[in-house]
Structures are given as C-alpha cells and as structure tokens.
Scaffold this motif. Sequence first.
Motif, mmCIF file in Angstrom:
data_model
loop_
_atom_site.group_PDB
_atom_site.id
_atom_site.type_symbol
_atom_site.label_atom_id
_atom_site.label_comp_id
_atom_site.label_asym_id
_atom_site.label_seq_id
_atom_site.Cartn_x
_atom_site.Cartn_y
_atom_site.Cartn_z
ATOM 1 N N SER A 77 43.923 35.875 37.369
ATOM 2 C CA SER A 77 43.165 34.890 36.596
ATOM 3 C C SER A 77 41.660 35.080 36.788
ATOM 4 C CB SER A 77 43.559 33.470 37.020
ATOM 5 O OG SER A 77 43.278 33.275 38.397
ATOM 6 N N THR A 78 40.918 34.831 35.720
ATOM 7 C CA THR A 78 39.463 35.037 35.730
ATOM 8 C C THR A 78 38.686 33.748 35.938
ATOM 9 O OG1 THR A 78 39.353 34.637 33.357
ATOM 10 C CG2 THR A 78 39.663 36.934 34.071
ATOM 11 N N GLU A 127 51.835 36.311 23.118
ATOM 12 C CA GLU A 127 50.499 36.875 23.127
ATOM 13 C C GLU A 127 49.668 36.219 24.220
ATOM 14 O OE1 GLU A 127 49.376 38.062 18.616
ATOM 15 O OE2 GLU A 127 49.299 35.912 19.075
ATOM 16 N N ILE A 128 48.811 37.010 24.860
ATOM 17 C CA ILE A 128 47.824 36.482 25.802
ATOM 18 C C ILE A 128 46.451 36.761 25.209
ATOM 19 C CG2 ILE A 128 46.897 36.607 28.151
ATOM 20 C CD1 ILE A 128 49.778 35.690 28.176
ATOM 21 N N THR A 140 37.962 39.892 39.242
ATOM 22 C CA THR A 140 39.128 39.150 39.736
ATOM 23 C C THR A 140 39.593 39.671 41.102
ATOM 24 O OG1 THR A 140 40.598 40.590 38.426
ATOM 25 C CG2 THR A 140 39.908 38.513 37.427
ATOM 26 N N GLY A 147 45.803 38.819 21.979
ATOM 27 C CA GLY A 147 47.144 39.210 21.570
ATOM 28 C C GLY A 147 47.132 40.409 20.644
ATOM 29 N N ASP A 186 49.840 37.372 33.717
ATOM 30 C CA ASP A 186 50.208 37.400 32.295
ATOM 31 C C ASP A 186 51.630 37.913 32.093
ATOM 32 O OD1 ASP A 186 49.113 39.757 33.265
ATOM 33 O OD2 ASP A 186 47.960 40.218 31.467
ATOM 34 N N HIS A 206 36.080 43.416 22.318
ATOM 35 C CA HIS A 206 37.138 42.775 23.101
ATOM 36 C C HIS A 206 36.720 42.427 24.533
ATOM 37 C CE1 HIS A 206 41.277 41.807 24.299
ATOM 38 N NE2 HIS A 206 40.945 42.346 25.452
ATOM 39 N N SER A 258 50.113 32.338 23.222
ATOM 40 C CA SER A 258 50.662 32.009 21.911
ATOM 41 C C SER A 258 52.063 32.588 21.805
ATOM 42 C CB SER A 258 49.770 32.602 20.812
ATOM 43 O OG SER A 258 50.259 32.256 19.537
ATOM 44 N N MET A 292 54.230 43.521 29.640
ATOM 45 C CA MET A 292 52.951 42.863 29.924
ATOM 46 C C MET A 292 52.413 43.311 31.283
ATOM 47 S SD MET A 292 51.107 40.808 28.022
ATOM 48 C CE MET A 292 51.894 39.486 27.101
ATOM 49 N N LYS A 350 48.460 43.179 25.669
ATOM 50 C CA LYS A 350 48.123 41.765 25.389
ATOM 51 C C LYS A 350 49.171 41.038 24.573
ATOM 52 C CE LYS A 350 44.857 40.329 26.768
ATOM 53 N NZ LYS A 350 44.599 39.872 28.173
ATOM 54 N N GLY A 351 50.166 41.757 24.070
ATOM 55 C CA GLY A 351 51.191 41.100 23.261
ATOM 56 C C GLY A 351 52.497 41.873 23.285
ATOM 57 N N ASP A 401 35.234 40.957 27.449
ATOM 58 C CA ASP A 401 34.430 39.738 27.606
ATOM 59 C C ASP A 401 33.271 39.963 28.567
ATOM 60 O OD1 ASP A 401 36.362 38.238 26.011
ATOM 61 O OD2 ASP A 401 37.661 38.331 27.781
ATOM 62 N N HIS A 412 38.554 36.894 25.041
ATOM 63 C CA HIS A 412 39.587 37.719 24.403
ATOM 64 C C HIS A 412 40.692 38.050 25.404
ATOM 65 C CE1 HIS A 412 37.155 38.152 20.844
ATOM 66 N NE2 HIS A 412 36.130 38.559 21.573
ATOM 67 N N ALA A 413 40.350 38.033 26.697
ATOM 68 C CA ALA A 413 41.324 38.363 27.734
ATOM 69 C C ALA A 413 42.374 37.266 27.889
ATOM 70 C CB ALA A 413 40.620 38.594 29.066
ATOM 71 N N GLY A 414 42.028 36.067 27.433
ATOM 72 C CA GLY A 414 42.961 34.956 27.597
ATOM 73 C C GLY A 414 43.078 34.491 29.030
ATOM 74 N N VAL A 456 42.976 36.327 31.880
ATOM 75 C CA VAL A 456 43.607 37.222 32.852
ATOM 76 C C VAL A 456 43.028 38.627 32.744
ATOM 77 C CG1 VAL A 456 45.794 38.137 33.737
ATOM 78 C CG2 VAL A 456 45.760 35.925 32.575
ATOM 79 N N LEU A 457 42.569 39.181 33.855
ATOM 80 C CA LEU A 457 42.111 40.573 33.896
ATOM 81 C C LEU A 457 42.787 41.281 35.060
ATOM 82 C CD1 LEU A 457 38.270 40.352 33.173
ATOM 83 C CD2 LEU A 457 40.017 41.442 31.742
#
Lengths: 366, 366, 366, 366
Positions: free
Chosen positions: D281-282, D244-245, C110, D248, D227, D259, D289, C235, C241-242, D261, D272-274, D276-277
Amino acid sequence: MSGNSMGLLFSVTSFGESHGPGIGCVVDGCPPGLELSEADIQAELDRRKPGTSRHVTQRREPDTVEILSGVYEGKTTGTPIALLIRNTDQRSKDYGNIADTFRPGHADYTYWHKYGIRDPRGGGRSSARETAVRVAAGAIAKKWLREKFGIVIRGHMTQIGAVEIPFQSWNVVNDNPFFAADASKVDELEAYMDSIRKSLDSVGARLRVVAENVPVGWGEPVYDRLDADIAYAMMNINAVKGVEIGAGFGCVTQRGSEHGDELTPQGFASNHAGGVLGGISTGQDIEVSIAIKPTSSIAQPRRSINKAGEPIEMETHGRHDPCVGIRATPIAEAMLALVLIDHALRHRAQCGDVHVDTPRIPGRIG
Amino acid sequence: MSGNSMGLLFSVTSFGESHGPGIGCVVDGCPPGLELSEADIQAELDRRKPGTSRHVTQRREPDTVEILSGVYEGKTTGTPIALLIRNTDQRSKDYGNIADTFRPGHADYTYWHKYGIRDPRGGGRSSARETAVRVAAGAIAKKWLREKFGIVIRGHMTQIGAVEIPFQSWNVVNDNPFFAADASKVDELEAYMDSIRKSLDSVGARLRVVAENVPVGWGEPVYDRLDADIAYAMMNINAVKGVEIGAGFGCVTQRGSEHGDELTPQGFASNHAGGVLGGISTGQDIEVSIAIKPTSSIAQPRRSINKAGEPIEMETHGRHDPCVGIRATPIAEAMLALVLIDHALRHRAQCGDVHVDTPRIPGRIG
Amino acid sequence: MSGNSMGLLFSVTSFGESHGPGIGCVVDGCPPGLELSEADIQAELDRRKPGTSRHVTQRREPDTVEILSGVYEGKTTGTPIALLIRNTDQRSKDYGNIADTFRPGHADYTYWHKYGIRDPRGGGRSSARETAVRVAAGAIAKKWLREKFGIVIRGHMTQIGAVEIPFQSWNVVNDNPFFAADASKVDELEAYMDSIRKSLDSVGARLRVVAENVPVGWGEPVYDRLDADIAYAMMNINAVKGVEIGAGFGCVTQRGSEHGDELTPQGFASNHAGGVLGGISTGQDIEVSIAIKPTSSIAQPRRSINKAGEPIEMETHGRHDPCVGIRATPIAEAMLALVLIDHALRHRAQCGDVHVDTPRIPGRIG
Amino acid sequence: MSGNSMGLLFSVTSFGESHGPGIGCVVDGCPPGLELSEADIQAELDRRKPGTSRHVTQRREPDTVEILSGVYEGKTTGTPIALLIRNTDQRSKDYGNIADTFRPGHADYTYWHKYGIRDPRGGGRSSARETAVRVAAGAIAKKWLREKFGIVIRGHMTQIGAVEIPFQSWNVVNDNPFFAADASKVDELEAYMDSIRKSLDSVGARLRVVAENVPVGWGEPVYDRLDADIAYAMMNINAVKGVEIGAGFGCVTQRGSEHGDELTPQGFASNHAGGVLGGISTGQDIEVSIAIKPTSSIAQPRRSINKAGEPIEMETHGRHDPCVGIRATPIAEAMLALVLIDHALRHRAQCGDVHVDTPRIPGRIG
C-alpha cells in the motif's frame, strides 16, 4: 506445503540431498534491519560439523554457507534469506551397495513405498545432513531473539547410553565433544564411546534444551500451543523418539499439590510446567528434554529384505556417528529458536499492543 | 491461523468457551460420500462425557452434538461439517471468585498477560471442555479411516499416579471408568482414586494409543513428519507434558543392534520405531505414549498472586477431575485420528498414483 | 509465510534480488517420477529472457538455471526441487543514483516505509527479474500437467497500447518478439514500439492465456476458487492491474440469457464462464485476460521526492523494457500452470476416488 | 484447508448450505479488546438482506446473527469468534425439480463431477446465501480497521447492464436500493430493472470499492501482494468475472508518462496505481472495481442435460435476484476489509517496529 517448510511467519523451507549438489533453505519472514553475516551462521554450523572428534562421523564436510539473498550492506532487508551449503565430500561408492536394499532402522523402505523412487546416496533426503540447514536458519532466529529480547538458548547432553551426565555448568558444554555440562564426566564418556565403537554398535542419548528470558504471552491457546510446536519441532529431528516439557513423564507420579507451580510476587516457586501454561509462555525458562535413538547404521550383520522382497543379510559400513545424539545439541537449540521466533512474531501480530498493569513476575524466585 | 485450527487438508477449526453459549468446530476437507450421523459422533462424545463415574468431574453436561452443515441425506458432501455443542450446566458462581486471581498450574496468568482480557468462567477457552470438539471431529476421522483402510485406533491407561496398569486385553478397556486394559486392576484403582480425592489432591497419568493397519508411506520426510505431527497433536491436549513414539525414552539406553527393527519377508521383527521411519509410516502399528500432569485445580490452599501482583492464598473449589488423565483416552485417540486422516489425504495428493512391485511386508511377524 | 511462497500442495518459495548473487526458488510437492532436466526449464526461461529483440531490455542475462535438489537420475523424487539462477550482468552504477530517491510508479517508496531498508540495485526484490523463477517453476508444472492430463497452456498478446492484435493462429505466437497471434500485425507493432522508444515513453498491454483439456472438478467452492486463485496469481505478476475470467467485464452488459453457457450432450454451447462455474473447472478452456501497466522507468523528467521528503525531478535511465507486457506472456502461462497443478493435487486429495456415471461433456460443441 | 477459509492471521472459516440448519463462520485472529456486539454485525447484514426491495429476491430471511464465542462482557477476547445464522425460509419445493439436472451458469454440473454428491436445495453450498457470513465477518474487520486506523471502506454501483452510474456523493449510496452514488439515476434504474424482470431475464453489473486512510506499507512483495489478495478476495465472490485495481484495464492504452503517479511533498499527484505499488500500500486510496455476471437463474427455457447426460430444456423458477450485482456491494466491502485486516496484522508481525524519518506523504494532493 509438502513437509519441507516449518513456521507460519518465520518460515524455513529446506531442500537438498546428502550427495546432491548441495543443501540449503529459504528463510522467509525475518524482520528487517538485523545485522547478519555468513560468519554469524557459520559459527553455529561449525558446532555440528562432522569430523570434529573421533566420536562422530569422519566424513569431511566444511559445511560452508553462502547467503544468496535477503541481506544488503550487512543487514536483513525483510525479503527471503536463501542459504546454500554445497556438498563436497560425496563418497557415493560407500553407498552403492544399498540401492536395492532397505537398511533396518532407516527410511529406505518407507521412502521407496511412498515415492516409488529414492536417492540412495547417503540416505538422500533422509540423511541427518539436512539438519545442517536447520542449524543455519536457527542461527538467524537465535541472533534476533537474543538482540531483541535477550533470549538465551542453550542445550547440553544429559545421558549417553548408560552414562548419565549431571548438570554442573554451562561453561564447559562447548569445550568437550559431548556437549556435557560436567567436565569430570568426559573421560568416562570417551572410554564408553570407544567401547561402543569397538563393539561395532551404537547407542542412544538424551539431551536438554533451555530457553531463558522468554517473555510471558507467547504461544497459542488450543492448537499451535508453544509446547506443541516445540514437540513438533523436536520430533522433526532425525532419530528423536521422545519429547518432554518441564516435568515431562515425571508428572505421572506427581500430585497436583507438587506439580502446580505456585506464584509469588518474587517469582514462580518452581518450574514443573517447563515455562508453558495453557500453551502460552509463563516467563519461566522453557525446559525441553528429548530422547535420540541409537544410530541405525552399524557394521554388524542384520536381517532385511531387498526390492524383490527377498530376505538378505546386510552390514552398513561407511562413516557413521556411533551416537547421533552427540551432534543433536546444536540442532535442538536451532529448532527451539525457530519455534520461539515464529511465536514472537505471531504474538506481535495479534497482541502486540496489549498492555496490562499487572506486573510480570520473575521466572524463578530470587 | 491463530492457533485454533489443525490439519492441512482435513482441518478442524475449534471455537468456544467453557461457560459461553457453546463450543464446536468446523471440519473442512472431509471426503464426500461418507455416511455420517450425529449418532456416530455422539458415541465418541459419550466416552469422554463428565459425570460418568465418581472418579471424574460431577459437572453434568449431556454434550449433545448438532451437525449444522456438510451432510446431506446422511452422507458427507465434501463441504465443511460444522458441529455445535451447546453448553447447559454453567455454574458461574463456582468461578466468580477467581476473576481477579491466577490459579497455580492454570492458564490464567498467561492469558491475562497475552490478551489483556480473559473469560474466567470455568477457564474460558483454556478449559478442558474444548477437547470435546476434538473428540467430535476425531469421530469423523476415525470412521473414514476405518471404512477406507480398516484402521483401528484405540487407547488405554498404562499408569495412574503410582499404579501401573499392565495391558491384558482391549476388550475390557471400555468397561471400567479408567480405560484400564486389565480388569483385575480396577479395584485397586478405585481405592487409589478415592484416597486421592480424600486427600484433596490430584494425580498424573500415562496412557498409550495405538493405530493398527496404517499403510506404509504416510507422513512427510523433513518437517510435518508423521511422528512430529503426532507429537504436536498430543502436546496440544491440555495437561500433556510428554510424548513418546515406539521405544520413546527407552531408546536412550538401547544399542543400535537392538533398536533398529529388522525386516523379513514375513514382517518386521520388532517395533521399536513405533511405526514410523524417517517421518513416514512403515505399516507397523503406530505406538504413542503420553504423560498427563495432575489436575491443577485442588481444594488445598496454594500461594498465588492477584491482578495487582499482591500475594494471596487460594483454594480452587468446584467440580474437578482428580485425574484429568482418565478422560484423556478418547481425546488422544481423536487427535491421532486427526493426524492420520490429514496425512492420508496428503499422501493421496502427492503420491496417490505411485506403484512399486516390492511387496509390502506385514507390520509384525506372523 | 511472508509473501514469497504460493501454492498449498505444489508450492513455490521464491528468493533473490535483481543484483544480488542470484535468484531462485524451492518447488515443494512435485509428484515423484516426472522426467525433468535443466533443459526442460531452460526452454521456458529463454522465452522471457531479456535482450532477445530491440523491443525489450538490452540487459544481457543468460538466465542459466541449475537444479540443486529433488531430481535423481533424471526423475523427480518427490522431495523439494531447488532452482538457482546466478546473476551475471549487474551494472549497479546504473542504479546508484536512485538509492536516496523514490521512482514514480515503482515500489521504492512502499518498500522504504514498510521495511525501513531496501536494496536499490535494479529494484532489488521488486525487480521484474524475480519473475524468471516463476517461469522456471511453471515449466515443471506445465510438464506434469501436459504429461498427466494433456493440458496445454498458451498465451498471446491481444493489445499493445493502441494496437489491438486479433487472434489468427497459435503457430506464429513464438515466431515474433511480441507473442502476437497474427503475423500480419508484426510490422505495425515494430513501428509502433520504435515510436514509443523514440518518445522516451512506455506503453501498456493486454494478453490472454488459455488452458485446454483441464478436467471438470478442479477448484474449491467458496474461497480458493479456481478463478480466485488465478486472479491472485495474475495480480501477483509485476505491473498487472486487471484480470478477467471468460467474458470478464463484458458480462456487465450481458443478459443472463446470453451469458449462461448452455449444456448439450455434444458439449457446452459457449464459454462465457471461461471454464469455471462456482469456483470449479467445467472442462471448458480456462480463459484468462490480464492488463499490464506501462513500464514506470522512462527517461523523461518526472516529479518525485527523496528520503528527506524534499521535491526532486528525476529521469530513470538504464536498460528498461518499453513495454513490460511483452515478456509477460510466458510469466502468465507459468502462473496459470502453478495454480492448475496445485488444484490438481488438491482435487486428488479430497475427491480422488469420486466416480459418477454421468458422462463428462466436451468443453465445446463439435 | 479445503477452500472454506481465507486469511492467514485474521482468518474466516465459513460453513453452511442455503437450506441446511444454518450458515456461519469462525473468525480466528481478531485482536483482543475490540468492543463487539451482535448489533455491530447485524447492521452490515441488513444491508445485503434479501427482500428489501422489489429489485432483489423476495426470499424472506431475517439473517439474524448469534455470537457463539470469543466475546466476553462486550469485548473480543482474542479467541475464535463463531457466528451462526439460522436458516428460516427454506422453500425446498422450489428446488426439488433440479436435483437431477444441471442449471446453465450454475455450479450444479461442476459440484456433481467433483464430489459425486450435492445438496441441490437452493444451490446448497454454492448459493450466494453463503456470502452473508462474509459480510458478518467483514463487519468485525471493518470495525477494527476504523477504530484502529480510521480506515473507511465503502462501495457503490457504477453500472447496471447498459446504465452507467456516475459518482456524485457517498451520502446517497445507502438511501436507494441500487447502492447508486447518484440519486438522479434511481428512477432510470427502477424502470430499467422492471423491464429486465418483465423480460424474464437478468443483467450484469459493475461496482467500485474504496478504502481510505490505509497506511503505507501493508502487503507482501512477491506473492500475497495486497492487490493480489484483493483480486483473490473479489473473485471469490459468486458471479464476479473481473477485477481491476486503480486504472485497471485502462492502463493498456496509457503511456508510462501518464500512468506512473508522481510524488510531491504535498502528496501523490494522481492514483492510477489504485493505492498499491509493488504489492504494498502507498497510503493512497485503495481503488477496486469488479464485474458481476447476470443472474444465471432465469425463467426462460434453456438447454441443458440431466444426470444421465440426456438433453433437456429447463426454466429456473423460484425467487431470484434479477441482478445479483445489486446486493454485492456490502459483500465486496466486507471482502476488502478482510484482506486489509489480515495484512494489517501481517505487517505488524514482521515490520511492526520499523521507523524511518522520511515523512509519509498524503494519499492525494491537497
């Protein structure tokens, strides 16, 4: 923020006191990929360095800058650039006698009532020494603006006390201790400043800063106008009491038929606006003029009070500039650069992809 | 923020165009418990209202304000206060002819290149009409400052074109159409303005704003200085080209022995500082002076270009102020009030519980 | 600001890369008069210091902090407090092999696409090392909150991988390498972590942070809610992550009759809200829980790509925490402290003089 | 700012109370040239409108939006877009009985102690009604993101109380009153909600929001992480208690080997990162959530206190959502859109001209 940061997207957060371990800043938001070395910054710092002539403070500070972060293999990475200038010449004894008193024209009284505590050594945070970090940060802004847009930011002294200094040429500005743009005036200025020093007094000054090649469209429409942010930046320089854009106070006696700059396909017919209309750059030169008050620290006896509120008489000795305005030129250039780069980035964010077929006319005719 | 908000803790976010549905703002950060009604705000709005004399634009706008939120049972609740002023008198035909051209001295050219689109009706967002919302927001700030600290903020015209207007008394300022503080000058001003109108031209002006009873300690030390934020606020007023604090440009020829205000137990011996030292209020009057350019819209033929970049000649008709400076007095008062309340809150946040035994000296002797 | 500052009134501006000259920050807005020494900050830094047990990275960093400004004669002056931590243990060779590749689960990919340049040494700016400066800044916030309001901010680990850690007592938290609040669990955790390391893998964690004695009334109503700023702060910690406040995700299956905390003159009957209602503190404990992902750097072969976009297989060697969550406890405490002090100052600005006769009920019954 | 604005470059300043004249906001920073009509905004508002089914509040509010500024001839001009929604259905009598009491689970007690005054009608500023303006502002952000980048932002309910709702298809989400992505679950949800209402109780919920086609490189590295700003935005929604991202809280029991990715030339092997790293953004889907607490207003007797601090028993009648989570889906979508557009503009400002030869891999394999 508590008044030590400026800039929304290219932000400078300043720290340090005159006689503490050091001064510095964090520059956040510099675009990545700019070639940057400590030498680039040092060159600007040396222009405002004390002790360069007999007309400025004889304090000896090398003002050597260290880049602590944000540069990798000679290029900015887009992460914060932290700059540190260690203090070396700290004659605290020069200032010991003022810890319990308030110097007229200084921030002593206001800091004391605001914070209830102050670092009196050399004025602490209110020392003009802090302006070195602005020059350092401004050097980064200047370089990016020059390389990206060909923008040139220059300043020169237009008046010291009673002596007006006409503009002859940019070429001589950095060759005399007064940033004068007229070499024929230097002898008169030398003699004038010597007389001021002999009279144990100080004097005010006026200077002009110009930014060339600024594209049309930078600045915000209502608040954060380009000229408003410039006025803010200039008035944030210690000792500045007035700011003008373009015609400035001269506009009071102008007629609309004279002031309003006409547009022609060959360019603007005049620049009374000083390069800003409706808060947004026109493509003309940005023209700024500022007034700098005389140094408040003078060796004459002056009335004041002490912490107990009792009347005292004090003389401020130590090593002071007889005209703080002299070293203000590189500072004013830096502040203008900081405002411009911030608006360059703000413009890119909101309107970066705007295109119109209308040709951009030159800043001036011919 | 994109240049339509000002203030960190007492913030005003402005919206609206001259000929759209309406203009207004959201005032966020007003302390709770302040008694506030639409009448409080209307009183200030009426001072800048157009059509009050033959010397200002004849546009008829009642400028009636509606409070949309933030006030419950006559008191502010600490939540955002939204203000709305509907536009009523919109003679778009007056402006239809300028959609494809750029009026000299106006923001037309800069908006067009910045945004690639603009609302040409009455200048859209760049119309001086937007300043009504600042007056409305400023009315809230003024009331809080007066009730909480006894601060009085007043302005008066000091010069219109060639006519200087000495200060005689605050009492007459609101009794003449020029906000002149010398009733004996009104006839001369009437005649002068009539001649300006007859010559189809416009003229600049200069005015002074003063805030009394500001406590010592407001303002930040490096950036966000009280005087810097004031310069920012004033330069954000349409047509302002210069700002002075205290001695202003007069300090250039002053000596340090004259400029530096001496302190005595009975008060400050002078106020060349204009109430600010080191960016922080001294307890003296805050003294501000601004220069306002002549109205750019005049009925004389002027050179310009159109969207195609072709040369044109244009006359701007419609209903314009021959001197925009005249209605600027309440606007400048409002802007000063907005800066002061923001710093009042900022001071309370960081230093609200500071106490020193040192007595606060009066702003002036006796 | 470009994402390296947090806080509106008590702001922290962070700088530095893992293997550059150093890391640090500028803390702006700290109220004046707080007794502060480097020892106060060092004590917190030592809690997250690497190399303290075999369960964390063996990198040796003394993490010695230097105060560069803002403190005079042992007290804060209200001016910016700059903190500097020089980097000492920089085994760049450990990282040389990853300059042209993107480690899975890391910011390499990223950063590369965002900035077009990155400092690969130890992750550069994205290294967890940066969190040291938050702990340092948080130490100042913690001290002020404790001395001014008696606020106590503490955290403990509630789960590492499969091992849940019940709360027994705050007393043991700092006596074991896991910040576990149950001493009887330490042997199990030692064995568990040893097995994780042997399997060349890493594991996630969950921890809880609590702030006691927070007064009712801190936080903003719509955005900048106290819980929103807490979620933002948490965060912002690498690998989180949560975030949960109070009942957190447990509220999904709760009924309103269970979740809504009843009020009694003796105090709140429960604390499902986690100390925040409508974005504003209730006077109950602020209860926060966060999830931390497993360390991405593991010595197992993983699929990735290089700068050319070609597939590669890589193992990340070097000295990494098998569970980054372990050292996150002091970081999370610091972040919570930074949010609370900012809102303490914001509350003082807008509502500092509000008084109601209604008694404040205790955070919990009895 | 006092907590009623969000966004640095695309900022929303919200105002209004549940039973005042109206609610609305000022959107500042929208790029010029976006086609925008009230219909674009109304479509989103109608999705959260009350009274659309028996499972939400029966309050009747048309929620008709008026654009007051910033749009000319159907296109945004780059100036502030002010939106106003007049309140129409205000049964203040429903709320008269709570002016002197504090409803459990509501902001009554915290507002009272913070401000010393509150508008009790319908919860005043703390009413969920305010979220309508976020949906309105979010509609503008959504449209720009979709047209400029093809970004699609969608949400669906994943659990209501004890009933989990699997994801089957986006197509059915807007065809049932629960925003369920599984049509086969609707009957069960209808029965479940009816039972909740009969029991005079309320229940919590959980929902998921996804943003597709977000480019790699948006977000800041340390604070203001993408995030973190998402967590901030979501926790700013009334009643949200957890965010959660990606994985989460599930990451607590994950191993690093699971976990992290993996990257392949064909795309990321998992998410699993949702999306974002390192805060940036990835290019994968942004996966969020959130947990929403059960409605606090229920018709069962609950213990509380009054302004005098005396114990009382109260039932909250009126027209309330038995599950506030149901109408939260469009709100969460809007908040995600507001965060993304702000970071889109921030990225453009600092890194808009960055180019690397490294190919961008797809968000997911195949």
